[in-house]
Every structure is written in structure tokens, then in C-alpha cells.
Scaffold this active site. Structure first.
Site, mmCIF file in Angstrom:
data_model
loop_
_atom_site.group_PDB
_atom_site.id
_atom_site.type_symbol
_atom_site.label_atom_id
_atom_site.label_comp_id
_atom_site.label_asym_id
_atom_site.label_seq_id
_atom_site.Cartn_x
_atom_site.Cartn_y
_atom_site.Cartn_z
ATOM 1 N N GLU A 119 -0.003 -4.145 3.727
ATOM 2 C CA GLU A 119 1.325 -4.556 3.293
ATOM 3 C C GLU A 119 1.982 -5.567 4.226
ATOM 4 O O GLU A 119 3.096 -5.377 4.716
ATOM 5 C CB GLU A 119 2.240 -3.324 3.109
ATOM 6 C CG GLU A 119 3.417 -3.609 2.175
ATOM 7 C CD GLU A 119 4.247 -2.377 1.858
ATOM 8 O OE1 GLU A 119 5.398 -2.337 2.256
ATOM 9 O OE2 GLU A 119 3.707 -1.455 1.213
ATOM 10 N N ARG A 160 -9.468 11.703 14.874
ATOM 11 C CA ARG A 160 -9.272 10.250 14.757
ATOM 12 C C ARG A 160 -9.831 9.681 13.451
ATOM 13 O O ARG A 160 -10.159 8.509 13.359
ATOM 14 C CB ARG A 160 -9.863 9.505 15.957
ATOM 15 C CG ARG A 160 -9.229 9.873 17.286
ATOM 16 C CD ARG A 160 -9.584 8.868 18.365
ATOM 17 N NE ARG A 160 -8.945 9.237 19.616
ATOM 18 C CZ ARG A 160 -9.553 9.928 20.587
ATOM 19 N NH1 ARG A 160 -10.805 10.316 20.433
ATOM 20 N NH2 ARG A 160 -8.914 10.215 21.698
ATOM 21 N N ASN A 203 6.255 -1.992 -4.510
ATOM 22 C CA ASN A 203 7.458 -1.197 -4.240
ATOM 23 C C ASN A 203 8.637 -1.608 -5.118
ATOM 24 O O ASN A 203 9.790 -1.285 -4.795
ATOM 25 C CB ASN A 203 7.855 -1.314 -2.766
ATOM 26 C CG ASN A 203 6.887 -0.572 -1.859
ATOM 27 O OD1 ASN A 203 6.554 0.576 -2.098
ATOM 28 N ND2 ASN A 203 6.423 -1.250 -0.824
ATOM 29 N N HIS A 234 11.531 0.735 -5.510
ATOM 30 C CA HIS A 234 11.422 1.798 -4.507
ATOM 31 C C HIS A 234 12.522 1.753 -3.445
ATOM 32 O O HIS A 234 12.823 2.781 -2.839
ATOM 33 C CB HIS A 234 10.051 1.745 -3.832
ATOM 34 C CG HIS A 234 8.947 2.289 -4.688
ATOM 35 N ND1 HIS A 234 8.616 1.737 -5.904
ATOM 36 C CD2 HIS A 234 8.093 3.341 -4.510
ATOM 37 C CE1 HIS A 234 7.599 2.422 -6.429
ATOM 38 N NE2 HIS A 234 7.273 3.394 -5.614
ATOM 39 N N GLU A 246 5.935 5.029 -12.827
ATOM 40 C CA GLU A 246 5.055 4.182 -12.016
ATOM 41 C C GLU A 246 4.143 3.313 -12.891
ATOM 42 O O GLU A 246 3.804 2.196 -12.526
ATOM 43 C CB GLU A 246 4.206 5.037 -11.063
ATOM 44 C CG GLU A 246 4.978 5.659 -9.908
ATOM 45 C CD GLU A 246 5.233 4.687 -8.758
ATOM 46 O OE1 GLU A 246 4.947 3.483 -8.894
ATOM 47 O OE2 GLU A 246 5.734 5.148 -7.714
ATOM 48 N N HIS A 299 10.115 11.577 -7.987
ATOM 49 C CA HIS A 299 9.860 10.226 -7.476
ATOM 50 C C HIS A 299 9.777 9.183 -8.597
ATOM 51 O O HIS A 299 10.413 8.132 -8.534
ATOM 52 C CB HIS A 299 8.570 10.204 -6.651
ATOM 53 C CG HIS A 299 8.213 8.846 -6.149
ATOM 54 N ND1 HIS A 299 8.942 8.191 -5.172
ATOM 55 C CD2 HIS A 299 7.224 7.980 -6.514
ATOM 56 C CE1 HIS A 299 8.402 6.998 -4.945
ATOM 57 N NE2 HIS A 299 7.367 6.847 -5.752
ATOM 58 N N HIS A 307 14.008 5.301 -2.913
ATOM 59 C CA HIS A 307 13.925 6.068 -1.672
ATOM 60 C C HIS A 307 15.316 6.474 -1.169
ATOM 61 O O HIS A 307 15.487 7.567 -0.617
ATOM 62 C CB HIS A 307 13.177 5.268 -0.607
ATOM 63 C CG HIS A 307 11.709 5.152 -0.883
ATOM 64 N ND1 HIS A 307 10.873 4.304 -0.196
ATOM 65 C CD2 HIS A 307 10.917 5.791 -1.793
ATOM 66 C CE1 HIS A 307 9.639 4.411 -0.658
ATOM 67 N NE2 HIS A 307 9.644 5.307 -1.623
ATOM 68 N N LYS A 361 -2.443 4.477 1.448
ATOM 69 C CA LYS A 361 -1.170 4.779 2.120
ATOM 70 C C LYS A 361 -1.035 6.291 2.216
ATOM 71 O O LYS A 361 -1.093 6.993 1.204
ATOM 72 C CB LYS A 361 0.015 4.219 1.332
ATOM 73 C CG LYS A 361 0.378 2.800 1.639
ATOM 74 C CD LYS A 361 1.682 2.474 0.924
ATOM 75 C CE LYS A 361 2.184 1.100 1.244
ATOM 76 N NZ LYS A 361 3.457 0.821 0.538
ATOM 77 N N LYS A 418 -3.264 -2.349 -8.968
ATOM 78 C CA LYS A 418 -3.046 -1.914 -7.592
ATOM 79 C C LYS A 418 -4.249 -2.247 -6.716
ATOM 80 O O LYS A 418 -4.099 -2.725 -5.590
ATOM 81 C CB LYS A 418 -2.739 -0.420 -7.526
ATOM 82 C CG LYS A 418 -2.466 0.041 -6.098
ATOM 83 C CD LYS A 418 -1.709 1.329 -6.014
ATOM 84 C CE LYS A 418 -1.272 1.593 -4.574
ATOM 85 N NZ LYS A 418 -0.502 2.851 -4.434
ATOM 86 N N ARG A 431 1.476 -6.885 -1.077
ATOM 87 C CA ARG A 431 1.453 -5.468 -1.450
ATOM 88 C C ARG A 431 2.856 -4.884 -1.612
ATOM 89 O O ARG A 431 3.052 -3.901 -2.340
ATOM 90 C CB ARG A 431 0.645 -4.659 -0.423
ATOM 91 C CG ARG A 431 0.512 -3.197 -0.816
ATOM 92 C CD ARG A 431 -0.523 -2.437 -0.023
ATOM 93 N NE ARG A 431 -0.555 -1.044 -0.450
ATOM 94 C CZ ARG A 431 -1.466 -0.163 -0.075
ATOM 95 N NH1 ARG A 431 -2.434 -0.516 0.743
ATOM 96 N NH2 ARG A 431 -1.418 1.085 -0.507
#
Length: 366
Positions: free
Chosen positions: A237, A121, A245, A248, A185, A266, A252, A143, A227, A241
Site C-alpha cells: 500500500e 518470525r 479503502n 473506509h 465490499e 464492517h 473506520h 493484510k 483485488k 492499493r
């Protein structure tokens, strides 16, 4: 040496940026209270280049290390390798007080962070990003995720690292393609929220790519500053936030269309996605046509991909790509959100996007 603080209350942590940090890794982990064994997960390429240096850095502070090497590539961010990693960590008897280290690029960072999030956990983990892309983006912000056949990063958790060590020295071992993919990026940050940074990159990115260490440290620092500030205001997010992206949603879909293979890295997808986002913004009257032209000119100057036709091999048509976008995490109540721009440095989130314009831009790009 630069040190930035990600301010998240009891989950706050430092991002350390500089040269020779692998050799000093033992000192930094000792400050976290690590005294026993550290479990390091890397990929085969990074391990061959940097694992021994990291081991020696830990040993100098009396810290032992066990390691697991995973295959290279985006396909590693999958259930089989995730299960293998978690089972290995359990076999090493990693406990909540121990530390797991992600030594590698974005794929390793995302997968190992997710493994640390669910193991018992939640155990502490340290990001040691070895690619430019990971240093400026995926290692910061907590993330973590793996991919699904339904889309990228759809299975994951928010789990902040205890420390990020961004050793600029290791960037010298990257291929030109990998470095430039990471640059996709970096330049994104200028496009989304800092026009002055974009100006600086237009003047200095060539020297940075050529190996200027001071400029590399500044570019990584400024990217991480932006960031970290956004993450501190919107950790999970819920709003702002999502600006991170930019590009993105397109990226994606293109990664899914190319099977998460090395046909499209990427950061290359991000660069194409940013160019497409600015083009859609201009055609919708949100920004001037000068802005996408300037974005494209800079990407071209850096030798980056900027159109669908720059991707080798066949791609789905515009309609099919829009359908792939529908699996994006920015879908809210069935409505696809886009990050559009009112100009360079002025990105915003909206669901009010004309899909006919998106279709036309995708067709023209192909």
C-alpha cells in the site's frame, strides 16, 4: 470452480473459489506439502457450523487437526485474544514448516494472519473465509491486524497466505444481515474501478443475494480478480492499493464511534462510507450528482445502510468524527488522505479535500 493466482513472486498463491471446498480441504493442503498436524483457529459460531466438515476434509487426506475457538465479534481483534492465540499456537508446538488455518470471517482472518506473521518470525497460514466479506476482501492480499483503542487495524503486518479456499457453499449459512454486509465490499469494487461490474451488480445482485450460486461465484471471482491485480502491483500500500479503502476512512471512524460493536458491521460501514465519499466528490465538483444518487439507489435496493441516521443509537458530531478519521492509516505526514471519485469506476486518492464539505455531508447524513 475458479482458480485465481495472486502474483507476488515467491509469495504467490492461489485463490480457489467454488462449492464443496471444505470437504476437499485435505487435498489442497496436501498440495502445500502438509503431512502432519494443522492448527485451526475459528470462532464459536463458525466452529459450530463448519469445523467438523473441515476436520473430515483434512482427515480424508490423513491430516490431523487441533482447534481453538474464539468469541464472535469485532472485539475479538484485540491484544487479549491475540495473545491467547499466539500462546495456544506455541503450546501446540507449531513450527515454521507447519500450517495455521484461519477458518472464519474477517475478524478471524485478520487476527490469525497476524499471529502467523509473528509466530517464530513467520509461519505459513491458509485462509478459509466463511463470510462473503472475507471471501472478497480480507482473506486476499496479506493484510493482517488487530484493533487498538486508538483505531482499527493499527497493529499488524503484511503476511501473505499460502492459499485461500473460498467455499461458496458456506455462504448459505450466513444471516441476511451478514451477507448484505459482505455485499458492501463487493459493490465497492465496482465503484472504485469497474463500472461494468457495477452495471452487472445493478442487474444481478438481487438474484445473488437470493442464493444464485453461479452469480455468487462470479461476484466473488470478479472482486478477488480486482483485488489480486492491485495487490500484485502494490503489495504494501504505497500507492494504488489505497483505492481498496474506498469508503473506509468514514467507515473506520464510525466503527470506532460505535465501539466496534454489532451496532455497525464492517461492510455496513463500508456501504455508508462509499455513499458519503461519492457525495463529497459530487459536492466538490469531482463527479456528477447522478453518481451518488445511483450509488444510494442501489444500496437502498439491496437494503443496505447508506447514512449515519441508519445506525441505531447516538453518534459523535461531525467534528468528532473527523477527529476519529485522523487516526486512519491513510494519514501521511499528518495529512488525511481520502479516496474520492470522478465517477462510478473512477476512484482516486487525494489529500486535497475540503473538510468543510466533509462536515456538511456528515451533518446532512445524520
Amino acid at each position: 470452480m475458479e482458480v485465481l493466482r495472486v502474483d507476488l513472486g515467491e509469495r504467490s498463491y492461489d485463490i480457489v473459489i467454488g462449492e464443496g471446498l471444505l470437504a476437499q480441504s485435505g487435498d489442497y493442503l496436501s498440495k502445500l506439502g502438509v503431512t502432519g498436524k494443522v492448527a485451526v483457529v475459528s470462532d464459536e459460531t463458525v466452529a459450530g457450523l463448519h469445523l467438523e466438515s473441515f476436520r473430515q476434509g483434512l482427515a480424508s487426506a490423513g491430516i490431523d487437526m487441533v482447534s481453538l475457538k474464539l468469541p464472535v465479534g469485532e472485539a475479538t481483534k484485540s491484544w487479549p485474544h491475540f495473545s491467547r492465540t499466539v500462546d495456544w499456537l506455541l503450546a501446540q508446538k507449531v513450527e515454521r514448516g507447519d500450517v495455521v488455518v484461519a477458518l472464519g470471517g474477517g475478524v478471524i482472518g485478520d487476527l490469525v494472519g497476524f499471529a502467523a506473521a509473528v509466530l517464530r518470525r513467520g509461519v505459513r497460514y491458509v485462509q478459509v473465509p466463511t463470510s462473503l466479506l472475507a471471501q472478497v476482501d480480507s482473506s486476499v492480499g496479506g493484510k493482517t491486524a488487530i484493533n487498538s483503542e486508538h483505531g482499527k487495524n493499527l497493529i499488524g503486518a503484511f503476511h501473505q497466505p499460502a492459499l485461500v479456499l473460498a467455499d461458496i457453499s458456506v455462504l448459505g449459512t450466513l444471516t441476511e444481515r451478514d451477507f448484505l454486509a459482505g455485499y458492501g465490499e463487493v459493490v465497492k469494487y465496482g465503484m472504485l474501478g469497474d463500472a461494468h461490474f457495477f452495471d452487472w451488480l445493478e442487474q444481478n445482485a438481487g438474484a445473488m443475494a437470493a442464493g444464485d450460486v453461479v452469480k455468487r461465484i462470479y461476484a466473488v471471482k470478479r472482486s478477488c480478480e480486482m483485488k489480486a491485480a492491485i495487490v500484485a502491483r502494490d503489495e504494501t500500500e504505497q500507492g494504488e492499493r489505497a483505492l481498496l479503502n474506498l469508503g473506509h476512512t468514514f467507515c473506520h471512524a464510525l466503527e470506532a464511534a460505535t465501539g466496534y460493536s454489532d451496532r455497525l458491521l464492517h461492510g455496513e460501514g463500508v456501504a455508508i462510507g462509499c455513499a458519503l465519499a461519492f457525495e463529497v466528490s459530487a459536492r466538490m465538483g469531482l463527479c456528477s450528482q447522478e453518481d451518488p444518487s445511483r450509488v444510494r439507489a442501489h444500496l437502498a435496493q439491496m437494503g443496505l445502510k447508506r447514512d449515519l441516521r441508519d445506525i441505531e443509537g447516538s453518534l459523535p458530531n461531525a467534528e468528532q468524527l473527523i477527529a476519529l478519521m485522523g487516526q486512519d492509516k491513510k494519514v501521511v505526514k499528518g495529512q488525511l488522505n481520502f479516496i474520492m471519485a470522478r465517477g462510478i469506476g473512477e476512484a482516486f486518492v487525494t489529500s486535497d479535500v475540503d473538510l468543510d464539505v466533509v462536515r456538511d455531508v456528515l451533518r446532512d447524513s445524520a
